[in-house]
Scaffold this active site. Sequence first.
Site, PDB file in Angstrom:
ATOM      1  N   ASN A  10       0.906  -1.056   0.045  1.00 59.27           N
ATOM      2  CA  ASN A  10      -0.063  -0.027  -0.088  1.00 59.27           C
ATOM      3  C   ASN A  10       0.866   1.207   0.125  1.00 59.27           C
ATOM      4  O   ASN A  10       1.598   1.609   1.007  1.00 59.27           O
ATOM      5  CB  ASN A  10      -0.779  -0.036   1.432  1.00 59.27           C
ATOM      6  CG  ASN A  10      -1.538   1.251   1.282  1.00 59.27           C
ATOM      7  OD1 ASN A  10      -1.717   2.054   0.355  1.00 59.27           O
ATOM      8  ND2 ASN A  10      -2.486   1.466   2.537  1.00 59.27           N
ATOM      9  N   LYS A  12       0.185   4.277  -0.222  1.00 59.87           N
ATOM     10  CA  LYS A  12      -0.677   5.327   0.551  1.00 59.87           C
ATOM     11  C   LYS A  12      -0.522   6.611  -0.370  1.00 59.87           C
ATOM     12  O   LYS A  12      -0.252   6.339  -1.601  1.00 59.87           O
ATOM     13  CB  LYS A  12       0.048   5.662   1.785  1.00 59.87           C
ATOM     14  CG  LYS A  12      -0.135   4.208   2.733  1.00 59.87           C
ATOM     15  CD  LYS A  12      -0.036   4.483   4.064  1.00 59.87           C
ATOM     16  CE  LYS A  12      -0.013   3.035   4.680  1.00 59.87           C
ATOM     17  NZ  LYS A  12      -0.104   3.334   6.339  1.00 59.87           N
ATOM     18  N   HIS A  96      -9.401   1.283   5.204  1.00 59.59           N
ATOM     19  CA  HIS A  96      -8.134   1.221   5.927  1.00 59.59           C
ATOM     20  C   HIS A  96      -8.434   2.370   6.936  1.00 59.59           C
ATOM     21  O   HIS A  96      -8.990   3.244   6.907  1.00 59.59           O
ATOM     22  CB  HIS A  96      -7.190   1.850   4.800  1.00 59.59           C
ATOM     23  CG  HIS A  96      -5.753   1.941   5.477  1.00 59.59           C
ATOM     24  ND1 HIS A  96      -5.333   2.892   6.580  1.00 59.59           N
ATOM     25  CD2 HIS A  96      -4.821   1.125   5.264  1.00 59.59           C
ATOM     26  CE1 HIS A  96      -4.104   2.636   6.535  1.00 59.59           C
ATOM     27  NE2 HIS A  96      -3.643   1.336   5.837  1.00 59.59           N
ATOM     28  N   GLU A  98      -6.749   4.724   8.090  1.00 61.59           N
ATOM     29  CA  GLU A  98      -6.466   6.338   7.657  1.00 61.59           C
ATOM     30  C   GLU A  98      -7.819   6.926   7.287  1.00 61.59           C
ATOM     31  O   GLU A  98      -7.911   7.957   7.463  1.00 61.59           O
ATOM     32  CB  GLU A  98      -5.177   6.396   7.088  1.00 61.59           C
ATOM     33  CG  GLU A  98      -3.904   5.835   7.759  1.00 61.59           C
ATOM     34  CD  GLU A  98      -2.603   5.455   7.011  1.00 61.59           C
ATOM     35  OE1 GLU A  98      -2.861   5.668   5.591  1.00 61.59           O
ATOM     36  OE2 GLU A  98      -1.696   5.032   7.473  1.00 61.59           O
ATOM     37  N   GLU A 168      -4.938  -4.785  10.681  1.00 59.64           N
ATOM     38  CA  GLU A 168      -3.974  -3.764  10.819  1.00 59.64           C
ATOM     39  C   GLU A 168      -4.376  -2.941  12.276  1.00 59.64           C
ATOM     40  O   GLU A 168      -5.026  -2.012  12.184  1.00 59.64           O
ATOM     41  CB  GLU A 168      -4.061  -2.923   9.800  1.00 59.64           C
ATOM     42  CG  GLU A 168      -3.603  -3.351   8.467  1.00 59.64           C
ATOM     43  CD  GLU A 168      -3.097  -2.421   7.382  1.00 59.64           C
ATOM     44  OE1 GLU A 168      -2.189  -2.597   6.771  1.00 59.64           O
ATOM     45  OE2 GLU A 168      -3.720  -1.466   7.341  1.00 59.64           O
ATOM     46  N   GLY A 174       2.680   2.495  10.788  1.00 60.04           N
ATOM     47  CA  GLY A 174       3.756   3.762  10.495  1.00 60.04           C
ATOM     48  C   GLY A 174       4.587   3.768  11.889  1.00 60.04           C
ATOM     49  O   GLY A 174       5.226   4.969  12.040  1.00 60.04           O
ATOM     50  N   SER A 214       3.769  -2.134  10.177  1.00 58.85           N
ATOM     51  CA  SER A 214       5.298  -1.995  10.384  1.00 58.85           C
ATOM     52  C   SER A 214       5.767  -3.281  10.188  1.00 58.85           C
ATOM     53  O   SER A 214       6.984  -3.697  10.609  1.00 58.85           O
ATOM     54  CB  SER A 214       5.745  -1.637  11.801  1.00 58.85           C
ATOM     55  OG  SER A 214       5.202  -0.233  12.147  1.00 58.85           O
TER      56      SER A 214
HETATM   57  P1  13P Z   1       3.359   0.496   7.587  1.00 54.76           P
HETATM   58  O1  13P Z   1       3.850  -0.789   7.067  1.00 54.76           O
HETATM   59  O2  13P Z   1       3.867   1.744   6.996  1.00 54.76           O
HETATM   60  O3  13P Z   1       3.184   0.451   9.236  1.00 54.76           O
HETATM   61  O4  13P Z   1       1.738   0.550   7.153  1.00 54.76           O
HETATM   62  C1  13P Z   1       0.851  -0.593   7.287  1.00 54.76           C
HETATM   63  C2  13P Z   1      -0.373  -0.137   6.289  1.00 54.76           C
HETATM   64  O5  13P Z   1      -1.187   0.795   6.731  1.00 54.76           O
HETATM   65  C3  13P Z   1      -0.695  -0.653   5.445  1.00 54.76           C
HETATM   66  O6  13P Z   1      -2.024  -0.687   4.868  1.00 54.76           O
END
Ligand code: 13P
Length: 261
Positions: A10, A12, A96, A98, A168, A174, A214
């Site tokens: 992803n 982002k 997601h 976010e 997740e 992150g 992560s």
């Molecule tokens: P990270 O791998 O940067 O922690 O993000 C995970 C994520 O949100 C994947 O959708």
Amino acid sequence: MARKSLIAGNWKMNGTRQSASDLIAALKVLNWETQVLEVAVFPPFHLLSLALAAVSPALIAVGAQDVSAQKPGAFTGEVAAEFLVDVGCQYALVGHSERRQYHREDDALVAAKLRRLLEVGLKPVVCVGELLAEREQGQTFDVVARQLSGALGGLNAEQMGNVALAYEPVWAIGTGKVASPAQAQEVHAFIRQCLMQQWNKSVADGLQVLYGGSVNAANAKDLLAQKDIDGALVGGASLKAQEFAGIIAAGMAVATAGVRV
Ligand code: 13P
């Protein structure tokens, strides 16, 4: 039948035409067995066409990071499921954290988006996961169960066959604070139990459940070796060709060893 592993990146809200071309070129020279491991990238909307032109679809799948809950029409700025089909996507993320956090998406909106994807024949990857405070208050299972039934409630077993999930934990996204393999496995097993209760054994056994938060080349193997973890949804590390290659290699190592703990 054994579930196929899926390593998904992803990206982002990151990437230019140049960086996306470079990243895909680096992925295309890697070796993995597509019978046991699938690789997918989820670029931002403006890079979907470029990514789709660059990959061989049999080798690398491409998905979107979001989709509108509406059908095409007067919805300025939205991207309809039909458009994702038109460019050639195979997947889209929904729910997601976010989007839930920064765009106030609730379970009902996630459910509506998911249904749009199923209507047009795209495979949704539905993300669920608890906040740190919720984990600390012992609410992890409640939150995950609520998000699952909120998004998936009412789907029949056949529709469930076209869905993938990603667990997740929000505190792991992150932050560099990855869930331990045991912490992740515990929730993945719980998810499978929910699927069993709400649908049936074949849905529970067949559905891919990815872990995200992560994941990197160093920690991927131990996570992917867990019985109920069928792949990784990778954020930051998917933007670094070498890290993502390491995660794919870990996925291959686990898949070909054929045993998960
Ligand atoms: P990270 O791998 O940067 O922690 O993000 C995970 C994520 O949100 C994947 O959708």
